[in-house]
Enzyme design. Structure first.
Site, mmCIF file in Angstrom:
data_model
loop_
_atom_site.group_PDB
_atom_site.id
_atom_site.type_symbol
_atom_site.label_atom_id
_atom_site.label_comp_id
_atom_site.label_asym_id
_atom_site.label_seq_id
_atom_site.Cartn_x
_atom_site.Cartn_y
_atom_site.Cartn_z
ATOM 1 C CG HIS A 135 22.651 20.289 -11.087
ATOM 2 N ND1 HIS A 135 23.670 21.152 -11.435
ATOM 3 C CD2 HIS A 135 21.513 20.805 -11.619
ATOM 4 C CE1 HIS A 135 23.155 22.166 -12.132
ATOM 5 N NE2 HIS A 135 21.854 21.971 -12.265
ATOM 6 C CD GLU A 181 1.251 -2.973 -8.323
ATOM 7 O OE1 GLU A 181 0.054 -2.743 -8.578
ATOM 8 O OE2 GLU A 181 1.668 -3.146 -7.170
ATOM 9 C CE LYS A 224 1.509 -7.936 -0.941
ATOM 10 N NZ LYS A 224 0.166 -7.795 -1.481
HETATM 11 O O1 LIG Z 1 -5.256 -1.650 -1.137
HETATM 12 P P1 LIG Z 1 -4.465 -2.824 -0.709
HETATM 13 O O2 LIG Z 1 -5.206 -4.106 -0.878
HETATM 14 O O3 LIG Z 1 -3.963 -2.648 0.702
HETATM 15 O O4 LIG Z 1 -3.205 -2.947 -1.655
HETATM 16 C C1 LIG Z 1 -2.239 -1.954 -1.722
HETATM 17 C C2 LIG Z 1 -1.270 -2.188 -2.825
HETATM 18 O O5 LIG Z 1 -0.661 -3.447 -2.680
HETATM 19 C C3 LIG Z 1 -0.646 -4.149 -3.912
HETATM 20 O O6 LIG Z 1 -1.691 -5.048 -3.925
HETATM 21 C C4 LIG Z 1 0.631 -4.893 -4.099
HETATM 22 O O7 LIG Z 1 0.831 -5.731 -3.044
HETATM 23 C C5 LIG Z 1 -0.872 -3.061 -4.914
HETATM 24 O O8 LIG Z 1 -1.313 -3.558 -6.133
HETATM 25 C C6 LIG Z 1 -1.845 -2.202 -4.210
HETATM 26 O O9 LIG Z 1 -1.965 -0.939 -4.777
#
Ligand SMILES: O=P(O)(O)OC[C@H]1O[C@](O)(CO)[C@@H](O)[C@@H]1O
Length: 447
Positions: free
Chosen positions: A310, A289, A424
Site C-alpha cells: 500500500h 557490504e 568515518k
Molecule cells: O563491531 P564494530 O567493529 O563496532 O563494527 C560495527 C560495524 O561497523 C562496520 O565495520 C562498518 O563500519 C561494519 O562492518 C560492522 O558490522
C-alpha cells in the site's frame, strides 16, 4: 531433515532456467574457493566453521551469562551497530511476541538497542527510561573503536555508575570484542568486565552465530542450541558433495547473479510477516557490504508485505524494470486466528468468514507473486517451514553461504568493506579529531 527450500521457477520468463543450470560449474567452483580458502578475503572465513565448531560447553556458558543478566535486569541494552547488533535483533524480533514490550508478566528482560545511531533524542529518551529501571549492558564491537556504540556505551556506563557505584557496574556489563586489541578490550580488561571474543577470522556481518548474536538471543530467552543445530544442518545441505540443484545457496547465488547480468540491479527481499523486518535489515548489511564494491553489486532493498503493497506496491508493479524480488515465505503460522462472520456483512467479508488469517495472507502472497511476475519482476521464493530457532539457524547460514559464493561469482572480495571508511574519515575531520588536521582542511574547502 526438514529444510528451507528455494524455488526459482518464476525467474524463468526473464532468465533461462537452463542457463541457471549451466552456471553450476562456475558456482560450485566459487563455493570450492570458500572451502579451500583460496579466494579473496580468505582470512575471514571463520564463519563457515562456526556452527560445527561451537561446543555445548560454550553454549552453556553463554546461557549461564544470559540467565545471570536476565535475573538481575528488567532491561538489557545491546549496544552495537551493523553486524554487532543486526543478527541478534533479526532473530529476537522474528521469535518474540509482536507486543513483547507491553508484556507485564515477563520471564525475561526487555532487550533494547543502543549505539546503532547517533540520534540525540534517542539517547536522551533511552537514558530517561533507564533511570528508573534495573538494567545491564551487553556492549559489542569487534574493532572496539566504532564511534556510535562508543558514545552510547559512555552514556550507559555513566548512568550505571551513578545508579550502582563503580563496583557493581562490572557485574552489569558484558563486553564482546577482539581477543587482544581495541579500546573496548583494554577497558574491559582494566575494569574486569566479563568478556566474550569475536574471532579474528569472523567479520561483523557474519558473526551472528558467535556470542555477538548468541548472547543477546539467549538473554531474550530463545533456544540458541536449536539455532545452531539449524545452522549445522544447513552446513550439511550446502556441503561440497551436494549437487548444484540440491544446494539452495548455490542455486540462489547463480540465479541472482544471472538476473543482475540481465539488468535487474536491485533485489528486494520481501516478507509477509512483520516479525521479519529486521531479518531483512541483517540481510541488507550482509549483501550490501559484501557485494557493493568496485562500482558493482546488486542493491539490496527490502519491503514488508502486505503493509508496503500500500506504499511501494505501485512502484514495484509499474516502476523501472530493474528489480527482482526474493520472497521469504513462511509455510506455517504459529497461531490460529479465523476471520469472524458478521450478520450485516457491510464490509462484504463474509465470503472469507471462517478462513484463517494466514490463508488470506497466503492468497495475498500468491496474488502478488503473479501480479509482479506479470508486471516484469522476476521472483525467487525461499520457503521456511515455520518461524522458530531451528529454521532461522538454517536461514542464516543459507544466506551467509550464498553471499560468500555470490561475491566470488560477481568477482569481488565479499569479506572486506573498505568503502565504509569514507564517511568515518569525513566525520572525524569535521569533528576535529586529533591526527585528522589535513583532512579537516581538505573537507572544509568542499563545503
Ligand atoms: O563491531 P564494530 O567493529 O563496532 O563494527 C560495527 C560495524 O561497523 C562496520 O565495520 C562498518 O563500519 C561494519 O562492518 C560492522 O558490522
Amino acid at each position: 531433515m526438514q529444510k528451507i527450500s528455494i524455488d526459482i521457477q518464476k525467474t524463468g520468463g526473464f532468465i533461462s532456467l537452463d542457463e541457471v543450470k549451466k552456471q553450476a560449474g562456475n558456482v560450485l567452483a566459487c563455493q570450492q574457493k570458500l572451502h579451500d580458502k583460496s579466494g579473496a578475503g580468505n582470512d575471514f572465513l571463520g564463519w563457515m566453521e562456526l556452527p560445527e565448531a561451537i561446543t555445548s560447553e560454550e553454549l552453556k556458558t553463554i546461557k549461564a551469562t544470559a540467565d545471570r543478566l536476565s535475573e538481575q535486569s528488567d532491561v538489557v541494552v545491546v549496544t552495537g551497530i551493523g553486524g554487532s547488533y543486526l543478527g541478534a535483533r533479526a532473530v529476537i524480533d522474528a521469535l518474540s511476541n509482536s507486543f513483547d514490550f507491553l508484556m507485564a508478566d515477563r520471564k525475561r528482560p526487555v532487550v533494547l538497542y543502543a549505539g546503532q545511531n547517533i540520534g540525540e533524542d534517542y539517547s536522551h529518551e533511552l537514558l530517561e527510561l533507564l533511570k528508573d529501571k534495573s538494567f545491564s549492558v551487553v556492549v559489542i564491537s569487534k574493532s572496539g573503536t566504532t564511534t556510535e556504540p562508543a558514545i552510547a556505551f559512555r552514556l550507559l556506563k555513566e548512568l550505571l555508575e551513578k545508579k550502582h557505584g563503580a563496583n557493581e557496574v562490572k557485574n552489569r556489563i558484558v563486553a564482546i570484542t577482539d581477543e587482544s586489541k581495541g579500546a573496548l578490550r583494554t577497558l574491559a580488561d582494566r575494569e574486569g568486565y566479563q568478556t566474550y571474543v569475536i574471532p579474528d577470522d569472523v567479520g561483523g556481518r557474519f558473526s551472528v552465530l558467535t556470542p555477538v548474536g548468541l548472547l543477546p538471543i539467549a538473554v531474550a530467552g530463545f533456544d540458541i542450541e536449536k539455532l545452531v543445530e539449524g545452522a549445522r544442518d544447513m552446513v550439511k545441505a550446502t556441503a561440497p558433495d551436494v549437487s548444484f540443484e540440491d544446494n539452495p545457496a548455490a542455486v540462489y547465488a547463480a540465479a541472482r547473479n544471472l538476473l543482475y547480468q540481465s539488468g535487474k540491479k536491485t533485489e528486494i527481499l520481501v516478507n509477509y510477516h512483520p516479525k521479519l523486518h529486521f531479518l531483512a535489515e541483517w540481510w541488507k548489511q550482509l549483501y550490501g557490504e559484501s557485494e557493493g564494491k568496485e562500482n558493482k553489486g546488486i542493491f539490496p532493498a527490502a519491503v514488508d508485505f502486505t503493509t508496503d503493497l500500500h506504499s511501494m506496491g505501485q512502484w514495484i508493479q509499474e516502476g523501472e524494470r530493474t528489480i527482482f524480488e526474493t520472497v521469504i515465505s513462511v509455510e506455517n503460522s504459529n497461531h490460529t486466528v479465523k476471520v469472524p462472520s458478521d450478520k450485516d456483512d457491510l464490509d462484504s467479508l463474509n465470503y472469507i468468514a471462517g478462513k484463517r488469517v494466514d490463508e488470506v495472507n497466503k492468497m495475498a502472497e500468491l496474488g502478488t507473486l503473479v501480479a509482479h511476475v506479470d508486471g516484469g519482476v522476476p521472483n525467487i521464493r525461499i520457503s521456511v517451514p515455520q518461524l522458530n530457532e531451528y529454521f532461522l539457524g538454517q536461514l542464516i547460514f543459507f544466506f551467509e553461504k550464498a553471499c560468500g559464493i555470490s561475491g566470488y561469482v560477481l568477482g569481488v572480495n565479499p569479506f572486506d568493506q573498505p568503502g565504509v571508511e569514507a564517511y568515518k574519515k569525513n566525520m572525524f575531520a569535521l569533528l576535529g579529531k586529533p591526527g585528522f588536521e589535513k583532512e579537516t582542511e581538505e573537507i572544509r574547502k568542499k563545503l
